[in-house]
Design a protein around this motif. Sequence first.
Motif, PDB file in Angstrom:
ATOM      1  N   VAL A 168       1.531   1.574   9.315  1.00  0.00           N
ATOM      2  CA  VAL A 168       1.413   2.949   9.788  1.00  0.00           C
ATOM      3  C   VAL A 168       0.772   2.932  11.174  1.00  0.00           C
ATOM      4  O   VAL A 168       0.048   1.998  11.519  1.00  0.00           O
ATOM      5  N   GLU A 169       1.038   3.969  11.964  1.00  0.00           N
ATOM      6  CA  GLU A 169       0.503   4.044  13.319  1.00  0.00           C
ATOM      7  C   GLU A 169      -0.999   4.278  13.310  1.00  0.00           C
ATOM      8  O   GLU A 169      -1.731   3.749  14.147  1.00  0.00           O
ATOM      9  N   SER A 170      -1.476   5.075  12.369  1.00  0.00           N
ATOM     10  CA  SER A 170      -2.900   5.389  12.267  1.00  0.00           C
ATOM     11  C   SER A 170      -3.186   5.882  10.858  1.00  0.00           C
ATOM     12  O   SER A 170      -2.258   6.080  10.048  1.00  0.00           O
ATOM     13  N   LEU A 171      -4.469   6.095  10.553  1.00  0.00           N
ATOM     14  CA  LEU A 171      -4.822   6.618   9.233  1.00  0.00           C
ATOM     15  C   LEU A 171      -4.177   7.985   8.997  1.00  0.00           C
ATOM     16  O   LEU A 171      -3.811   8.314   7.862  1.00  0.00           O
ATOM     17  N   ALA A 172      -4.059   8.760  10.055  1.00  0.00           N
ATOM     18  CA  ALA A 172      -3.472  10.094   9.930  1.00  0.00           C
ATOM     19  C   ALA A 172      -1.992  10.049   9.557  1.00  0.00           C
ATOM     20  O   ALA A 172      -1.430  11.064   9.138  1.00  0.00           O
ATOM     21  N   HIS A 173      -1.344   8.876   9.706  1.00  0.00           N
ATOM     22  CA  HIS A 173       0.070   8.742   9.370  1.00  0.00           C
ATOM     23  C   HIS A 173       0.288   8.190   7.962  1.00  0.00           C
ATOM     24  O   HIS A 173       1.423   7.871   7.590  1.00  0.00           O
ATOM     25  N   ILE A 174      -0.764   8.095   7.187  1.00  0.00           N
ATOM     26  CA  ILE A 174      -0.633   7.705   5.777  1.00  0.00           C
ATOM     27  C   ILE A 174      -0.152   8.916   4.994  1.00  0.00           C
ATOM     28  O   ILE A 174      -0.668  10.030   5.154  1.00  0.00           O
ATOM     29  N   THR A 175       0.857   8.738   4.169  1.00  0.00           N
ATOM     30  CA  THR A 175       1.396   9.858   3.406  1.00  0.00           C
ATOM     31  C   THR A 175       0.527  10.157   2.189  1.00  0.00           C
ATOM     32  O   THR A 175      -0.253   9.319   1.734  1.00  0.00           O
ATOM     33  N   ILE A 176       0.680  11.364   1.687  1.00  0.00           N
ATOM     34  CA  ILE A 176      -0.082  11.778   0.499  1.00  0.00           C
ATOM     35  C   ILE A 176       0.190  10.835  -0.669  1.00  0.00           C
ATOM     36  O   ILE A 176      -0.717  10.480  -1.433  1.00  0.00           O
ATOM     37  N   ALA A 177       1.434  10.395  -0.797  1.00  0.00           N
ATOM     38  CA  ALA A 177       1.795   9.516  -1.911  1.00  0.00           C
ATOM     39  C   ALA A 177       1.060   8.182  -1.847  1.00  0.00           C
ATOM     40  O   ALA A 177       0.831   7.540  -2.883  1.00  0.00           O
ATOM     41  N   ASN A 178       0.666   7.753  -0.639  1.00  0.00           N
ATOM     42  CA  ASN A 178       0.002   6.453  -0.490  1.00  0.00           C
ATOM     43  C   ASN A 178      -1.506   6.558  -0.290  1.00  0.00           C
ATOM     44  O   ASN A 178      -2.169   5.539  -0.044  1.00  0.00           O
ATOM     45  N   PHE A 179      -2.041   7.764  -0.392  1.00  0.00           N
ATOM     46  CA  PHE A 179      -3.472   7.947  -0.127  1.00  0.00           C
ATOM     47  C   PHE A 179      -4.345   7.158  -1.104  1.00  0.00           C
ATOM     48  O   PHE A 179      -5.252   6.414  -0.698  1.00  0.00           O
TER      49      PHE A 179
END
Length: 282
Positions: A253-264
């Motif tokens: 992922v580009e950054s933490l903000a680009h982590i999807t809800i499914a992968n949180f």
Amino acid sequence: MIEAQTVEFDPPSEAVTAPAQADSSTNTAVATRSEAEPPATSNQTAQIFSMIERLTLDTNVPIERAEQAFGFWQKVQAEQAKKAFTAAMIDCQAEMEPIRRDAENKQTKSKYATYAALDRAIRPIYTRHSFCVTHDTVPSPLPDHVRVLCFITHRDGHERVHTADMPCDGKGAKGGDVMTKTHAMGSAMSYGKRYTLGNGFNIATEADDDGNAASGKTDAGTNFISPAQVAELEKIAKDVNADVERFCKYGKVESLAHITIANFERAKKTLLMKQKPVGGAK
């Protein structure tokens, strides 16, 4: 010049030399003059130009007066054109919708809407509302950058310019050389055109979720985590002394903000695995 003006605006000499018929002659002269003139045009521009022409030809009127009249007319025209531009832009944006991100940046692993996608979606709309779009480039004050200009012009004459200074050094997201200078310049111009066109019409882009967002449906796999969840991951990373950049690279992922809800939850669990057990046990 003065004689021509006298002939045009004064009654004929007969009206002055015939005192017994002065009033009727004067009236007749005025009526005759009106009939001889072409019908008054409804075109305001033609009327004002005619007035300015008369001021210019009149040697008793200083040329500055004619210039002032012309400047005032230009100011009025510019204000009217600006109002027409604003009204057309409001109608134009009312028809525009968010654009799907149709391409992927492999360097940052993120999706974006190409210039072709933007143009294909909005050109029919903005041309229908009498806008045209052109681009140009000028030197940028920033080193290794090019300034891209986007001119949005309305049919009535008002124009608005949007600019973007784009890097053209050929460097990638990690600072390495990834393209030639020629390729870099072309890429910078392409990005600049996309950004300025989008800004000019206030276009939003969204991920291609197959229409779910528009229908009110959501999918945890295509939505990013909230700012609060980002802050939670950042705190855990700090507590366990984790390298966030390496962690994101590991998770692709580009950054933490680009982590999807499914992968949180999985991301959270991965970070917590680095936490040392209580008591210092190994």
